[in-house]
Design an enzyme around this catalytic site. Structure first.
Site, PDB file in Angstrom:
ATOM      1  N   SER A  72      -4.676 -28.902  33.790  1.00 32.33           N
ATOM      2  CA  SER A  72      -5.109 -30.301  34.016  1.00 32.33           C
ATOM      3  C   SER A  72      -4.335 -30.997  35.123  1.00 32.33           C
ATOM      4  O   SER A  72      -3.863 -32.127  34.976  1.00 32.33           O
ATOM      5  CB  SER A  72      -4.948 -31.122  32.741  1.00 32.33           C
ATOM      6  OG  SER A  72      -5.950 -30.807  31.848  1.00 32.33           O
ATOM      7  N   CYS A  87      -5.816 -34.043  43.655  1.00 29.65           N
ATOM      8  CA  CYS A  87      -6.154 -35.208  44.485  1.00 29.65           C
ATOM      9  C   CYS A  87      -4.924 -36.057  44.794  1.00 29.65           C
ATOM     10  O   CYS A  87      -4.889 -36.769  45.798  1.00 29.65           O
ATOM     11  CB  CYS A  87      -7.203 -36.071  43.774  1.00 29.65           C
ATOM     12  SG  CYS A  87      -8.536 -35.101  43.070  1.00 29.65           S
ATOM     13  N   LYS A 125     -22.985 -54.499  60.750  1.00 35.00           N
ATOM     14  CA  LYS A 125     -21.577 -54.912  60.729  1.00 35.00           C
ATOM     15  C   LYS A 125     -21.550 -56.303  60.129  1.00 35.00           C
ATOM     16  O   LYS A 125     -22.279 -57.188  60.584  1.00 35.00           O
ATOM     17  CB  LYS A 125     -21.021 -54.945  62.154  1.00 35.00           C
ATOM     18  CG  LYS A 125     -19.594 -55.443  62.211  1.00 35.00           C
ATOM     19  CD  LYS A 125     -19.103 -55.535  63.645  1.00 35.00           C
ATOM     20  CE  LYS A 125     -17.709 -56.111  63.663  1.00 35.00           C
ATOM     21  NZ  LYS A 125     -17.233 -56.354  65.014  1.00 35.00           N
ATOM     22  N   TYR A 139     -20.505 -63.554  43.636  1.00 36.50           N
ATOM     23  CA  TYR A 139     -19.953 -64.219  44.823  1.00 36.50           C
ATOM     24  C   TYR A 139     -18.845 -65.183  44.437  1.00 36.50           C
ATOM     25  O   TYR A 139     -18.984 -65.977  43.508  1.00 36.50           O
ATOM     26  CB  TYR A 139     -21.060 -64.997  45.558  1.00 36.50           C
ATOM     27  CG  TYR A 139     -20.503 -66.062  46.488  1.00 36.50           C
ATOM     28  CD1 TYR A 139     -19.683 -65.705  47.551  1.00 36.50           C
ATOM     29  CD2 TYR A 139     -20.770 -67.416  46.274  1.00 36.50           C
ATOM     30  CE1 TYR A 139     -19.136 -66.674  48.382  1.00 36.50           C
ATOM     31  CE2 TYR A 139     -20.235 -68.399  47.110  1.00 36.50           C
ATOM     32  CZ  TYR A 139     -19.410 -68.017  48.161  1.00 36.50           C
ATOM     33  OH  TYR A 139     -18.878 -68.964  48.970  1.00 36.50           O
ATOM     34  N   TRP A 196     -24.526 -63.962  50.387  1.00 36.08           N
ATOM     35  CA  TRP A 196     -25.310 -62.755  50.640  1.00 36.08           C
ATOM     36  C   TRP A 196     -24.299 -61.636  50.861  1.00 36.08           C
ATOM     37  O   TRP A 196     -23.658 -61.577  51.909  1.00 36.08           O
ATOM     38  CB  TRP A 196     -26.192 -62.903  51.880  1.00 36.08           C
ATOM     39  CG  TRP A 196     -27.310 -63.873  51.713  1.00 36.08           C
ATOM     40  CD1 TRP A 196     -27.282 -65.205  51.997  1.00 36.08           C
ATOM     41  CD2 TRP A 196     -28.623 -63.597  51.221  1.00 36.08           C
ATOM     42  NE1 TRP A 196     -28.497 -65.787  51.716  1.00 36.08           N
ATOM     43  CE2 TRP A 196     -29.346 -64.821  51.234  1.00 36.08           C
ATOM     44  CE3 TRP A 196     -29.278 -62.454  50.758  1.00 36.08           C
ATOM     45  CZ2 TRP A 196     -30.684 -64.914  50.808  1.00 36.08           C
ATOM     46  CZ3 TRP A 196     -30.599 -62.551  50.339  1.00 36.08           C
ATOM     47  CH2 TRP A 196     -31.280 -63.760  50.366  1.00 36.08           C
TER      48      TRP A 196
HETATM   49  C1  LIG Z   1      -5.268 -32.033  48.352  1.00 37.18           C
HETATM   50  C2  LIG Z   1      -6.547 -32.262  47.600  1.00 37.18           C
HETATM   51  C3  LIG Z   1      -7.037 -33.543  47.479  1.00 37.18           C
HETATM   52  C4  LIG Z   1      -8.235 -33.769  46.787  1.00 37.18           C
HETATM   53  N1  LIG Z   1      -8.698 -35.051  46.673  1.00 37.18           N
HETATM   54  C5  LIG Z   1      -9.840 -35.281  46.000  1.00 37.18           C
HETATM   55  C6  LIG Z   1     -10.331 -36.606  45.831  1.00 37.18           C
HETATM   56  O1  LIG Z   1      -9.726 -37.571  46.303  1.00 37.18           O
HETATM   57  N2  LIG Z   1     -11.495 -36.781  45.152  1.00 37.18           N
HETATM   58  C7  LIG Z   1     -12.168 -35.720  44.592  1.00 37.18           C
HETATM   59  O2  LIG Z   1     -13.211 -35.935  43.965  1.00 37.18           O
HETATM   60  N3  LIG Z   1     -11.716 -34.459  44.723  1.00 37.18           N
HETATM   61  C8  LIG Z   1     -10.587 -34.212  45.406  1.00 37.18           C
HETATM   62  N4  LIG Z   1     -10.099 -32.937  45.522  1.00 37.18           N
HETATM   63  C9  LIG Z   1     -10.865 -31.829  44.919  1.00 37.18           C
HETATM   64  C10 LIG Z   1     -10.487 -31.633  43.464  1.00 37.18           C
HETATM   65  O3  LIG Z   1      -9.116 -31.442  43.340  1.00 37.18           O
HETATM   66  C11 LIG Z   1     -11.248 -30.432  42.951  1.00 37.18           C
HETATM   67  O4  LIG Z   1     -12.618 -30.705  43.070  1.00 37.18           O
HETATM   68  C12 LIG Z   1     -10.949 -30.109  41.503  1.00 37.18           C
HETATM   69  O5  LIG Z   1      -9.599 -29.787  41.324  1.00 37.18           O
HETATM   70  C13 LIG Z   1     -11.786 -28.914  41.066  1.00 37.18           C
HETATM   71  O6  LIG Z   1     -11.438 -28.546  39.782  1.00 37.18           O
HETATM   72  P1  LIG Z   1     -11.756 -27.101  39.251  1.00 37.18           P
HETATM   73  O7  LIG Z   1     -11.364 -27.108  37.815  1.00 37.18           O
HETATM   74  O8  LIG Z   1     -13.113 -26.704  39.592  1.00 37.18           O
HETATM   75  O9  LIG Z   1     -10.834 -26.107  40.108  1.00 37.18           O
HETATM   76  P2  LIG Z   1      -9.294 -26.045  40.378  1.00 37.18           P
HETATM   77  O10 LIG Z   1      -8.667 -27.375  40.282  1.00 37.18           O
HETATM   78  O11 LIG Z   1      -9.142 -25.274  41.636  1.00 37.18           O
HETATM   79  O12 LIG Z   1      -8.743 -25.152  39.170  1.00 37.18           O
HETATM   80  C14 LIG Z   1      -9.107 -23.821  39.002  1.00 37.18           C
HETATM   81  C15 LIG Z   1      -8.004 -23.103  38.247  1.00 37.18           C
HETATM   82  O13 LIG Z   1      -8.465 -21.785  37.956  1.00 37.18           O
HETATM   83  C16 LIG Z   1      -7.349 -20.911  38.006  1.00 37.18           C
HETATM   84  N5  LIG Z   1      -7.870 -19.551  38.254  1.00 37.18           N
HETATM   85  C17 LIG Z   1      -8.484 -19.094  39.365  1.00 37.18           C
HETATM   86  N6  LIG Z   1      -8.840 -17.802  39.197  1.00 37.18           N
HETATM   87  C18 LIG Z   1      -8.434 -17.453  37.967  1.00 37.18           C
HETATM   88  C19 LIG Z   1      -8.522 -16.246  37.206  1.00 37.18           C
HETATM   89  N7  LIG Z   1      -9.118 -15.171  37.689  1.00 37.18           N
HETATM   90  N8  LIG Z   1      -7.966 -16.230  35.975  1.00 37.18           N
HETATM   91  C20 LIG Z   1      -7.359 -17.330  35.459  1.00 37.18           C
HETATM   92  N9  LIG Z   1      -7.266 -18.500  36.121  1.00 37.18           N
HETATM   93  C21 LIG Z   1      -7.807 -18.558  37.356  1.00 37.18           C
HETATM   94  C22 LIG Z   1      -6.530 -21.429  39.167  1.00 37.18           C
HETATM   95  O14 LIG Z   1      -5.165 -21.035  38.992  1.00 37.18           O
HETATM   96  C23 LIG Z   1      -6.722 -22.929  39.052  1.00 37.18           C
HETATM   97  O15 LIG Z   1      -5.642 -23.525  38.389  1.00 37.18           O
HETATM   98  C24 LIG Z   1      -8.924 -32.682  46.206  1.00 37.18           C
HETATM   99  C25 LIG Z   1      -8.417 -31.387  46.338  1.00 37.18           C
HETATM  100  C26 LIG Z   1      -7.239 -31.174  47.012  1.00 37.18           C
HETATM  101  C27 LIG Z   1      -6.711 -29.767  47.136  1.00 37.18           C
END
Ligand SMILES: Cc1cc2nc3c(=O)[nH]c(=O)nc-3n(C[C@H](O)[C@H](O)[C@H](O)COP(=O)(O)OP(=O)(O)OC[C@H]3O[C@@H](n4cnc5c(N)ncnc54)[C@H](O)[C@@H]3O)c2cc1C
Length: 444
Positions: A38, A42, A360, A425, A433
């Protein structure tokens, strides 16, 4: 009911938490190859830029709490492969190297994505980073906070590259942003908006290098120079932010259908092409409100929501994800920018005849201090005037107005509806507006 979830961050843990709430009896196991769950990536740019200093603030749920709630979370466990016929996964305990097999009734792939690392020459030199994991953030921050690191090069002017620019400026660095295309957020935001963003970056002293492709790096142990197809630049630190690739190579041979980039194709229930296997998040496609083709939108918002739908369905429910709009926002130094829905290029691909309007306006009454410009673009169907997309640039919370446009798209509202919508507003906050009313009324 045995549920296995691979990946314990946004999509995976949203699914686990929802499945637990829906079914008290299901045996839920989460395999996460990293050592935390968890984690909100971001926050990383702001942690690196010293806007806050405790990295644990980026962790929403602890392993212990999930275990107390009856979810068997196994960190440092990598799933090596899926055997769909026998409904089992092969897992490696990364601490003991033990490999074992575990059976499932329902399985979720929530393995996220990693930064695409183009084949740059000497990419293995020290002080060259990508930014997706907690450890990346810790190491990058530690180095960037050193006084001897004066010059930072960021490759890629998309959402993460731009956020890292602000982080490095906050640390007082000289920042160079290299973008292969002709403008920042190439093909994402309208040129009128990216022109304003570029002015803002230049005003803050960012060295903007456009139309140059990085070819590699030079240095003895650490990077000392970045070479592009046109120039070379002395630098102390490099951050690569050149887009994402789904972590799905371990699915090869499983029969699960993917897009060319490796994203697992899912429907509105989060089901993949293989029975009893679901997926969501940065490793998967996401149903779109307007587009019928499978779309890849790696954002935390969709990961959490489709993840939750998957959790409900794996636990016996029948939930449908209503679809993403690709709504996204970003801070560009003192500006905020946001986008939702589709643009002209998407409309053309979809065979939809669209019109656009670009206004704008001002965000609030002029006699109250700190009035700011706000720019709004609307994309709408030419004949019906139904709103299809929008972009906003401004300051002081301007980006959040994009949520109004997102709702308007979902509700199939027209520009005329938007023009007469009863928005709030008060002089310090808005205008009689609202700029959104104005955009709706200007649209012809
Ligand atoms: C720097 C940064 C800034 C971001 N800012 C934003 C934002 O402002 N707004 C927004 O909406 N999104 C943002 N994002 C995107 C957002 O973080 C991701 O969309 C989100 O984390 C996706 O979650 P997820 O669970 O799909 O994958 P992830 O967070 O990538 O988690 C996947 C997990 O799976 C694990 N895993 C992978 N393969 C395996 C395996 N074979 N076996 C066991 N575990 C495995 C990995 O270790 C990882 O911990 C940002 C991302 C980054 C990197």
């Amino acid at each position: 009911m045995k549920i296995i979830i691979i990946g314990g961050i946004a999509a995976g843990m949203s699914a686990a938490a929802k499945a637990r709430r829906v079914s008290k009896d299901a045996e839920i196991t989460v395999f996460e190859m990293g050592d935390i769950i968890s984690f909100g990536a971001c926050g990383l740019p702001y942690y690196v830029g010293n806007f806050f200093s405790n990295p644990n603030y980026m962790i929403a749920r602890k392993v212990k709490r999930m275990q107390e709630e009856g979810v068997d979370v196994r960190v440092s466990h990598e799933v090596l492969s899926i055997e769909a016929d026998s409904k089992s996964v092969e897992v490696k305990n990364l601490q003991t190297n033990e490999i074992f097999t575990q059976e499932y009734d329902k399985l979720m792939v929530a393995t996220g994505a990693n930064v695409i690392k183009p084949p740059f020459k000497n990419i293995e030199l020290k002080n060259i980073f990508t930014l997706t994991k907690m450890d990346d953030g810790k190491q990058l921050r530690e180095l960037a906070m050193k006084d001897e690191v004066k010059d930072v090069t960021i490759i890629g002017a998309g959402f993460i590259g731009i956020e890292v620019v602000e982080a490095m400026k906050n640390l007082g660095k000289h920042v160079r942003l290299i973008q292969r295309g002709p403008r920042v957020f190439n093909r994402i935001f309208d040129k009128r908006i990216t022109d304003l963003m570029q002015e803002e970056l230049l005003e803050h002293g960012v060295e903007l290098v456009l139309n140059e492709g990085v070819e590699g790096f030079e240095g003895t142990r650490s990077v000392q120079e970045v070479r592009t197809d046109k120039n070379s630049y002395k630098t102390d630190l490099v951050v690569i932010a050149t887009g994402f690739k789904p972590n799905t190579s371990f699915l090869e041979g499983s029969g699960i259908q993917t897009l060319d980039n490796g994203a697992v194709i899912v429907n509105a229930k989060g089901e993949t092409s293989v029975g009893n296997i679901y997926s969501a998040g940065d490793c998967a496609t996401v149903p779109h409100v307007l587009k019928s083709e499978d779309t890849y939108i790696p954002l935390a918002t969709g990961a959490n929501k489709l993840g939750r739908v998957v959790g409900e369905n794996m636990a016996g429910g029948n939930a449908l994800y209503p679809g993403s709009l690709g709504s996204a926002c970003v801070k560009v130094m003192d500006y905020e920018a946001a986008i939702t829905g589709i643009n002209e290029a998407d409309a053309e691909k979809m065979g939809v005849e669209c019109s656009t309007v670009f206004v704008k306006d001002k965000n609030q009454a002029g006699y109250y201090p700190n009035q700011q410009d706000i720019y709004i673009k609307l994309v709408y169907e030419k004949e019906t005037k139904v709103i299809l997309g929008g972009e906003i640039l401004g300051k002081n919370g301007a980006a959040l107005r994009i949520d109004v446009i997102a709702i308007a798209i979902k509700a199939k509202m027209t520009t005329e509806d938007l023009g007469m919508m009863d928005f709030c507003y008060s002089p310090p906050i808005s205008k009689t507006w609202d700029p959104l009313n104005v955009a709706g009324n200007v649209a012809k």
